[in-house]
Motif scaffolding. Structure first.
Motif, PDB file in Angstrom:
ATOM      1  N   GLN B   6       2.427  -2.338  -4.383  1.00  0.00           N
ATOM      2  CA  GLN B   6       3.600  -2.226  -3.073  1.00  0.00           C
ATOM      3  C   GLN B   6       3.655  -1.416  -3.166  1.00  0.00           C
ATOM      4  N   CYS B  23       0.626  -0.423   0.606  1.00  0.00           N
ATOM      5  CA  CYS B  23      -0.409  -1.140  -0.792  1.00  0.00           C
ATOM      6  C   CYS B  23      -1.356  -1.024  -1.012  1.00  0.00           C
ATOM      7  N   GLY B  99       1.183  -8.054  -4.053  1.00  0.00           N
ATOM      8  CA  GLY B  99       2.370  -7.020  -3.764  1.00  0.00           C
ATOM      9  C   GLY B  99       3.255  -7.392  -4.441  1.00  0.00           C
TER      10      GLY B  99
END
Lengths: 121, 107
Positions: B6, B23, B99
């Motif tokens: 991310q 992401c 993430g």
């Protein structure tokens, strides 16, 4: 209204055990899988594990990093899920969240506010 | 396990601006990505699932898109209540993975 409430957190010594509860209401508990997700202080989210509903024989899935130390169970009569963690380590210190999802949808549409677990001597 | 990368880690913006958070999945997860907002003292909120489907009750200024294994959350015309932490999560396979998070701060 969907409600999810985690309880049972606190201070535990390394090597100890802890049992967290996740009490739910406002939805048909038997239609949902329940998950535990944790977040160490200042860190991101980590999925801990999941228990499916009775139509999937309460099957459980766990994160590999915790497998062997963690057990998730559920009491359908009380719409409650439990997380047992044994042999606690300092790195288990985290906020533990309870979430729900379904067989069709594997994202988490409702979360509890979480409960803090601190592992320290 | 599917690794979710991310970015950015931090993002500063002003109300009214548009921002994007990205992401990237380490392998194919089809469309199965969710976005969550996290704010102190509040339960985490689902914003987007299946890459681009807006969760009920979420304002239309939030949108999600996908290109292969790259996913983007866009918030157009930021409102003061949008500042906080944002996480992506792949919901294609076990173990579900997230993430590292993006902190959206007021500039």
């Amino acid at each position: 209204e969907v409600q999810i409430l985690e309880t049972g957190g606190g201070l535990v010594k390394p090597g100890g055990s802890l049992r967290l509860s996740c009490a739910t209401s406002g939805f048909n508990f038997n239609d949902y899988f329940i998950n535990w997700v944790r977040q160490a202080p200042g860190k991101g989210l980590e999925w801990v594990g999941q228990i499916r509903h009775r139509y999937y024989d309460h099957a459980t899935y766990y994160a590999e990093s915790l497998e062997g130390r963690v057990t998730i169970t559920r009491d359908d009569s009380k719409s409650t899920v439990f997380l047992q963690v044994n042999n606690l380590r300092t790195e288990d210190t985290a906020i533990y969240y309870c979430t729900r999802n379904t067989y069709v949808f594997h994202f988490f549409d409702y979360w509890g506010q979480g409960v803090m677990v601190t592992v320290s001597s | 396990d599917v690794q979710m990368t991310q970015s950015p880690y931090n993002l500063a913006a002003s109300p009214g601006e548009s921002v994007s958070i990205n992401c990237k999945a380490s392998k194919s997860i089809s469309k199965y990505l969710a976005w969550y907002q996290q704010k102190p003292g509040k339960a985490n909120k689902l914003l987007i699932y299946d890459g681009s489907t807006l969760q009920s009750g979420i304002p239309s200024r939030f949108s999600g898109s996908r290109s292969g294994t790259d996913f983007t959350l866009t918030i157009s015309s930021l409102e003061p209540e949008d500042f906080g932490l944002y996480y992506c999560q792949q919901h294609n396979e076990y173990p579900y993975t997230f993430g590292a998070g993006t902190k959206l701060e007021l500039k």
